[in-house]
Motif scaffolding. Structure first.
Motif, PDB file in Angstrom:
ATOM      1  N   TYR A  70      34.360  30.021  50.274  1.00 51.85           N
ATOM      2  CA  TYR A  70      33.385  28.951  50.779  1.00 51.85           C
ATOM      3  C   TYR A  70      32.043  27.918  50.027  1.00 51.85           C
ATOM      4  O   TYR A  70      32.989  27.726  49.393  1.00 51.85           O
ATOM      5  CB  TYR A  70      32.710  30.324  50.841  1.00 51.85           C
ATOM      6  CG  TYR A  70      31.842  31.491  49.767  1.00 51.85           C
ATOM      7  CD1 TYR A  70      32.619  32.363  49.129  1.00 51.85           C
ATOM      8  CD2 TYR A  70      30.623  30.733  49.414  1.00 51.85           C
ATOM      9  CE1 TYR A  70      31.743  32.916  48.274  1.00 51.85           C
ATOM     10  CE2 TYR A  70      30.340  31.757  48.667  1.00 51.85           C
ATOM     11  CZ  TYR A  70      30.267  31.802  47.314  1.00 51.85           C
ATOM     12  OH  TYR A  70      30.184  32.209  46.861  1.00 51.85           O
ATOM     13  N   ARG A  71      32.261  27.773  51.684  1.00 53.85           N
ATOM     14  CA  ARG A  71      30.600  26.536  51.185  1.00 53.85           C
ATOM     15  C   ARG A  71      29.637  27.013  52.276  1.00 53.85           C
ATOM     16  O   ARG A  71      30.067  27.307  53.078  1.00 53.85           O
ATOM     17  CB  ARG A  71      31.387  25.676  51.479  1.00 53.85           C
ATOM     18  CG  ARG A  71      32.429  24.686  50.085  1.00 53.85           C
ATOM     19  CD  ARG A  71      33.936  23.468  50.778  1.00 53.85           C
ATOM     20  NE  ARG A  71      34.636  24.661  52.003  1.00 53.85           N
ATOM     21  CZ  ARG A  71      34.995  24.220  52.090  1.00 53.85           C
ATOM     22  NH1 ARG A  71      35.689  25.260  51.339  1.00 53.85           N
ATOM     23  NH2 ARG A  71      35.296  25.093  53.235  1.00 53.85           N
ATOM     24  N   ILE A  72      29.086  26.696  51.525  1.00 57.64           N
ATOM     25  CA  ILE A  72      27.359  26.802  52.069  1.00 57.64           C
ATOM     26  C   ILE A  72      26.922  25.779  52.301  1.00 57.64           C
ATOM     27  O   ILE A  72      26.089  25.022  51.739  1.00 57.64           O
ATOM     28  CB  ILE A  72      26.000  27.918  51.577  1.00 57.64           C
ATOM     29  CG1 ILE A  72      26.809  29.630  51.545  1.00 57.64           C
ATOM     30  CG2 ILE A  72      25.468  27.950  53.076  1.00 57.64           C
ATOM     31  CD1 ILE A  72      26.307  30.605  50.640  1.00 57.64           C
ATOM     32  N   GLU A  78      31.312  26.833  55.652  1.00 59.46           N
ATOM     33  CA  GLU A  78      32.752  27.240  55.806  1.00 59.46           C
ATOM     34  C   GLU A  78      33.354  27.922  55.104  1.00 59.46           C
ATOM     35  O   GLU A  78      33.343  28.215  53.801  1.00 59.46           O
ATOM     36  CB  GLU A  78      32.955  25.694  55.485  1.00 59.46           C
ATOM     37  CG  GLU A  78      32.715  24.929  56.566  1.00 59.46           C
ATOM     38  CD  GLU A  78      32.804  22.871  55.819  1.00 59.46           C
ATOM     39  OE1 GLU A  78      33.386  23.220  54.792  1.00 59.46           O
ATOM     40  OE2 GLU A  78      31.738  22.243  57.097  1.00 59.46           O
ATOM     41  N   SER A  79      34.522  28.356  55.402  1.00 56.76           N
ATOM     42  CA  SER A  79      35.482  29.066  54.336  1.00 56.76           C
ATOM     43  C   SER A  79      37.246  29.056  54.563  1.00 56.76           C
ATOM     44  O   SER A  79      37.696  28.564  55.614  1.00 56.76           O
ATOM     45  CB  SER A  79      35.692  30.422  54.747  1.00 56.76           C
ATOM     46  OG  SER A  79      35.579  31.458  55.638  1.00 56.76           O
ATOM     47  N   SER A 257      29.097  27.373  46.704  1.00 52.57           N
ATOM     48  CA  SER A 257      29.843  27.402  47.286  1.00 52.57           C
ATOM     49  C   SER A 257      30.830  28.599  45.952  1.00 52.57           C
ATOM     50  O   SER A 257      30.118  28.529  45.140  1.00 52.57           O
ATOM     51  CB  SER A 257      30.483  26.388  46.695  1.00 52.57           C
ATOM     52  OG  SER A 257      30.211  25.944  45.346  1.00 52.57           O
ATOM     53  N   GLY A 258      31.749  28.832  46.073  1.00 47.56           N
ATOM     54  CA  GLY A 258      32.114  29.796  45.688  1.00 47.56           C
ATOM     55  C   GLY A 258      33.598  30.970  46.022  1.00 47.56           C
ATOM     56  O   GLY A 258      33.842  29.891  47.079  1.00 47.56           O
ATOM     57  N   ILE A 259      33.933  31.889  45.539  1.00 44.15           N
ATOM     58  CA  ILE A 259      35.444  31.939  45.792  1.00 44.15           C
ATOM     59  C   ILE A 259      35.353  34.341  45.514  1.00 44.15           C
ATOM     60  O   ILE A 259      34.042  34.660  45.296  1.00 44.15           O
ATOM     61  CB  ILE A 259      36.049  32.312  44.260  1.00 44.15           C
ATOM     62  CG1 ILE A 259      37.070  30.616  44.560  1.00 44.15           C
ATOM     63  CG2 ILE A 259      37.522  33.147  44.845  1.00 44.15           C
ATOM     64  CD1 ILE A 259      37.682  30.447  44.165  1.00 44.15           C
ATOM     65  N   ARG A 260      35.618  34.312  46.874  1.00 38.85           N
ATOM     66  CA  ARG A 260      35.318  36.132  47.432  1.00 38.85           C
ATOM     67  C   ARG A 260      36.717  36.200  46.482  1.00 38.85           C
ATOM     68  O   ARG A 260      37.491  35.937  47.040  1.00 38.85           O
ATOM     69  CB  ARG A 260      35.308  36.148  48.771  1.00 38.85           C
ATOM     70  CG  ARG A 260      34.888  37.515  49.065  1.00 38.85           C
ATOM     71  CD  ARG A 260      34.659  37.634  50.090  1.00 38.85           C
ATOM     72  NE  ARG A 260      33.062  37.149  50.118  1.00 38.85           N
ATOM     73  CZ  ARG A 260      32.257  37.812  50.981  1.00 38.85           C
ATOM     74  NH1 ARG A 260      32.345  38.258  52.635  1.00 38.85           N
ATOM     75  NH2 ARG A 260      31.136  37.180  51.297  1.00 38.85           N
ATOM     76  N   ARG A 261      36.176  37.563  45.468  1.00 41.96           N
ATOM     77  CA  ARG A 261      37.451  37.971  44.698  1.00 41.96           C
ATOM     78  C   ARG A 261      37.374  39.332  45.628  1.00 41.96           C
ATOM     79  O   ARG A 261      36.602  39.652  45.724  1.00 41.96           O
ATOM     80  CB  ARG A 261      37.260  38.083  44.023  1.00 41.96           C
ATOM     81  CG  ARG A 261      37.348  36.266  43.200  1.00 41.96           C
ATOM     82  CD  ARG A 261      37.171  36.024  41.231  1.00 41.96           C
ATOM     83  NE  ARG A 261      38.388  34.834  41.687  1.00 41.96           N
ATOM     84  CZ  ARG A 261      39.591  34.503  40.568  1.00 41.96           C
ATOM     85  NH1 ARG A 261      39.826  35.735  41.190  1.00 41.96           N
ATOM     86  NH2 ARG A 261      39.835  33.833  40.685  1.00 41.96           N
ATOM     87  N   LYS A 262      38.461  39.851  45.046  1.00 43.01           N
ATOM     88  CA  LYS A 262      39.016  41.778  45.353  1.00 43.01           C
ATOM     89  C   LYS A 262      39.526  41.881  43.613  1.00 43.01           C
ATOM     90  O   LYS A 262      40.327  41.488  43.623  1.00 43.01           O
ATOM     91  CB  LYS A 262      40.474  41.487  46.416  1.00 43.01           C
ATOM     92  CG  LYS A 262      40.702  43.064  46.384  1.00 43.01           C
ATOM     93  CD  LYS A 262      42.036  43.255  47.475  1.00 43.01           C
ATOM     94  CE  LYS A 262      42.866  44.207  47.882  1.00 43.01           C
ATOM     95  NZ  LYS A 262      43.309  43.718  48.359  1.00 43.01           N
ATOM     96  N   ASN A 263      38.476  42.273  42.905  1.00 42.54           N
ATOM     97  CA  ASN A 263      38.658  42.994  41.579  1.00 42.54           C
ATOM     98  C   ASN A 263      39.313  44.435  41.158  1.00 42.54           C
ATOM     99  O   ASN A 263      38.442  45.204  42.164  1.00 42.54           O
ATOM    100  CB  ASN A 263      37.674  42.712  40.862  1.00 42.54           C
ATOM    101  CG  ASN A 263      37.978  41.614  40.989  1.00 42.54           C
ATOM    102  OD1 ASN A 263      38.098  40.626  41.422  1.00 42.54           O
ATOM    103  ND2 ASN A 263      35.992  40.924  40.150  1.00 42.54           N
TER     104      ASN A 263
END
Lengths: 337, 276
Positions: A70-72, A78-79, A257-263
């Protein structure tokens, strides 16, 4: 018609499968760890293990998985969704407990919402299981109504031949039949006898355990504190379990900005149920251990009609303080009626 | 009388006389070789205690859970010299009062458990001093030497391979007597200081934080290494840190309960060779 696959033909099978676009994964030992990894030759495989230390779950539900980036921006966010690659895979030399674990988890990942990450990998994978002819002190599949030659979750079953030359090949699903066709020329008709399945003693009384767990008056039993006193609260039993499936969603990145993760997450951790207020409904290790046992043998059973344990025994085998599902369920079995 | 019988009797006497409220020891495990931690609260139960060469876990981590010692009562615990050193560090770091810890000391030599004389941590000072003068060693000495010979790049690659196996189960932390923080830095999540993801970077973050926090505090009990379900040779990292603390500051962790924590104290004669 009884067909066998000789050990000496495994390399030919690997070439055929790879040229058909499959990635082949098998138990192997690298860096002092046994796990399912991509193999290029029969010599890369460690098929003599009772069980690899890691489960095949890792390849369907990885320990960390990106979901989107995503980018804010000033006026918008945006994603882009990130999906696992569409890669056809063969898992060769799976043990029946690990294969069963996949089918047990299908219920969870397909329950109210079909998890695309899990099922796209499931649908692109063929499971070739080898029946166990050896077990160790920790194996307990027979205690959870499975067996060393259980077919649950498998597409093809290989039964080791008594003379040690190879395996009898039994196809179980359409996917398994299709795969066997790709190596038809490498199989031969042969009615050689198969080796007896491993003898795995029954270690606890599952019926007694499940009815004891289902009785609400046992929720506050002193047994929970006693059996979990030595638990140090690490997550190794849950992370090495072929059916444990809890996860946490985390955003990793900076302000913009970043990454959404499933941990992976674990009910053994104090943080697992910590509320924002600071209140923790499971604030002792005994309540966390009770949750793990209840989830596997009571709640999961109530929701999906199966227990969430396939009897691999890794929880005890690798526990730093020698404490797993077997020990607790034995304690419950030994309670006076 | 063998050591096991002797210590069962001692445990029963300690409980019967009210000198301790609890004995933390070893019991039989799920296989003939395995031993598991057990907690004995009455003299009738001491028959469950086992003491032999398979009793290798450092049980001192069970002394620090919140509340155990807050009533001022004493607890007895089976400890090898590494565990006695842990008690000294925990005392030096104000985590427990060593007067409340009754030590049933033993060492393992040539496949046998032998009693160590003494009951309180300070009574073992001569033994610990002799361990310090014997110098540091590791059963992975050849691997430790091999790592020393590597270039920084090669060593980085080595640890990258090893840490890539990590699954962040935190067994290394949970089993360690020195990891007593009520809330570990990796669990601080408002904001999340350290990413929870178990990818290579995240695994580096965790393993380096763990190693640094143990510098000058590790007693080489090997608990983290044995607990690691993915076989990362953590004792190599710990050994390197201990060597640094000993060589640079003459600090042998846990030598006594009044030893100052090496990274939390300043001496005028400290070497400062690392300051540019």
């Amino acid at each position: 018609m009884t067909r066998i696959l000789l050990h000496s033909r495994v390399d030919d099978c690997l070439s055929a499968w790879r040229s058909a676009g499959f990635r082949v994964l098998a138990p192997s030992k690298r860096n002092d760890l046994t796990r399912f990894d991509e193999v290029h030759a029969a010599s890369d495989m460690a098929l003599d293990l009772v069980l690899p230390e890691r489960t095949i779950k890792d390849h369907f539900f990885p320990q960390t998985e990106p979901l989107l980036n995503y980018r804010i921006k000033k006026q918008a966010i945006e994603s882009d969704e990130m999906l696992p690659p569409q890669q056809k895979r063969i898992f060769f030399g799976v043990r029946p407990c690990d294969a069963s674990g996949l089918e047990i988890d299908d219920a969870l990942f397909g329950w109210d919402y079909k998890d695309r990450y899990w099922f796209s990998r499931r649908e692109n994978s063929v499971i070739i299981t080898i029946a166990c002819t050896r077990a160790d002190d920790f194996c307990m599949c027979t205690s959870v109504q499975l067996s060393p030659d259980s077919t649950k979750g498998s597409d093809v079953m290989l039964h080791p031949l008594k003379d040690g030359r190879g395996w009898r090949v039994v196809t179980l699903t359409d996917r398994g039949k299709e795969l066997a066709e790709t190596i038809a020329s490498m199989l031969q008709e042969d009615a050689s006898e198969t080796a007896p399945a491993a003898s795995v003693p029954v270690k606890f009384d599952l019926d007694k355990v499940t009815s004891w767990l289902a009785d609400p008056s046992n929720f506050e039993s002193h047994l929970w504190k006693e059996v979990s006193q030595r638990c140090i609260g690490c997550g190794s039993c849950t992370f090495l379990c072929p059916t444990c499936h809890c996860f946490d969603i985390q955003d990793e990145g900076d302000t913009y900005s970043g990454i959404r993760r499933k941990n992976w997450d674990s009910c053994s951790f104090a943080m697992f149920t910590m509320h924002t207020s600071g209140h923790n409904p499971r604030n002792t290790q005994s309540t966390r251990w009770r949750q793990r046992i209840m989830h596997k043998f009571n709640y999961y059973q109530g929701k999906f009609g199966v227990n969430s344990c396939s009897g691999c025994g890794r929880c005890t085998r690798q526990c730093p303080v020698d404490m797993g599902i077997t020990e607790t369920l034995q304690e419950i079995t030994n309670l006076p009626r | 009388m063998g050591i096991q019988e002797q210590y069962r009797t001692d445990a029963a006497n300690l409980l019967d006389s009210g000198a301790v409220k609890l004995v933390i020891g070893y019991g039989e495990g799920s296989t003939p070789e395995r031993r598991r931690p057990i907690f004995i609260r009455s003299a009738e139960e001491v028959g469950r205690l086992v003491l032999d060469a398979n009793c290798i876990a450092n049980l001192s981590a069970y002394l620090v859970p919140e509340g155990l010692l807050s009533d001022g009562k004493s607890v007895a615990v089976f400890l090898k010299p590494d565990g006695i050193r842990s008690v000294n560090i925990l005392a030096a770091e104000a985590q427990l009062n060593p007067e409340q810890v009754v030590i049933l000391g033993f060492n393992i030599d040539a496949g046998l458990a032998n009693p160590l004389p003494g009951r309180k941590a300070n009574e073992f000072a001569p033994l610990l001093a002799s361990l310090k003068s014997a110098g540091l060693s590791t059963d992975l000495q050849r691997e430790a030497d091999r790592l020393e010979q590597m270039t920084a790049v090669e060593r980085f690659e080595y640890w990258k391979e090893q840490f890539s196996k990590c699954i962040k189960c935190y067994a290394c932390r949970q089993v360690c007597p020195m990891c007593y923080c009520r809330r570990c830095i990796v669990d601080v999540n408002q904001p999340q200081w350290v990413n929870t993801s178990s990818h290579t970077l995240g695994n580096f973050e965790w393993n380096i934080i763990r190693a640094y926090h143990l510098a000058g505090r590790c007693v080489a009990c090997g608990g983290c290494d044995r607990a690691c379900p993915v076989n990362i040779p953590l004792r190599l990292l710990n050994h390197r840190m201990s060597k640094e603390a000993l060589d640079t500051f003459d600090h042998f962790a846990g030598e006594s309960a009044d030893q100052k924590p090496v990274l939390a104290t300043f001496r005028q004669d400290d070497p400062e060779t690392f300051i540019l």
